[in-house]
Design a protein around this motif. Structure first.
Motif: not given
Length: 258
Positions: A10-17, A242-250
């Motif tokens: 996961t990752a986040q940034h507040i931006g200009n808020r 904000s984002m969440g990344i899910v990767k399926l890898v071998r």
């Protein structure tokens, strides 16, 4: 046992808020071994509603007992239950505090049987990438069709739902219950990836750009690059990101899959 392992971040940034109102988490269920729930919520005005989304999601998911192999509809109902219970609590809190609070919702469940089920309310988005291509992206289309069918609105009126407090699709709307758009896929395999994103991120990228970033890099590398690029493209005027990344890898040779 699935033929892949999961890499996630996961990752986040507040931006200009002035404050960060987005919330995101990856959860495991106390009674659902092998299942994972990813949740992202964008709080509107403050973080109270998005905090409630995560709190309720943990409680409901911990009570979920999938049995031998939960059906797609049963998992979809789990996501609807999270939304409906959160919506009720947010409205009750608004009465007590005399302050309204709203939030979006994206929930993604991955099962140990290679199924993925997701639900969406509001402006946050879920993307499904396969072999570097975007095969699914949530949006407003299903909710517009819902308004046309349930409220008998003409298409143009339904498309203007963002301008109407009565029609706005968010958790905590005292005038209208949230509509959960459900999607699913089965037969997950290595090279499948998922991105959960708030509007402070997805607004600045094409589907192809997001697919390339998520598919070619680790979750940490992809999130750093996307946040930096979103900051550049917003020219210092971007909101919470904000984002969440899910990767399926071998799995590596000899390593167990999960």
């Amino acid at each position: 046992m699935t033929p892949y392992k999961i890499e996630a971040g996961t990752a986040q940034h507040i931006g200009n808020r002035p404050q960060q109102n987005d919330r995101i988490a990856f959860l495991t269920g106390a009674r659902a071994p092998g299942y994972m729930l990813a949740v992202l919520s964008d709080g509107i005005g403050n973080a109270a509603a998005s905090e409630q989304v995560l709190h309720t999601a943990r409680q409901v998911f911990d009570e979920f007992k999938p049995g031998e192999h939960a059906s797609i509809e049963r998992i979809a109902q789990l996501l609807r239950d999270i939304v409906s219970e959160t919506h009720l609590v947010i409205k009750m809190n608004a009465v007590a505090s005399k302050t309204q609070s709203h939030a979006s919702f994206i929930g993604l469940v991955l099962t140990p049987h290679g199924d993925a089920v997701w639900g969406q309310v509001g402006d946050s988005r879920l993307y499904h990438f396969h072999d570097g291509d975007c095969v699914t992206r949530t949006g407003d289309a299903e909710y517009i069709q819902h308004l046309m069918a349930s409220d008998r609105l003409p298409e143009e009126a339904a498309k203007n739902h963002r301008k109407s407090k009565l029609l706005l699709n968010v958790l905590g709307n005292s005038r209208k219950d949230p509509y959960v758009a459900i999607g699913s896929c089965s037969g997950l395999a290595p090279s499948d990836c998922f991105l959960l994103a708030s509007d402070g991120l997805w607004h600045f990228f094409t589907d192809a750009e997001l697919a390339a970033a998520v598919s070619r890099a680790s979750p940490r590398q992809a999130s750093e690059m996307l946040i930096n690029k979103a900051g550049e493209r917003s020219q210092g005027k971007g909101g919470n990101c904000s984002m969440g990344i899910v990767k399926l890898v071998r799995p590596a040779p000899g390593a167990p899959a999960v």
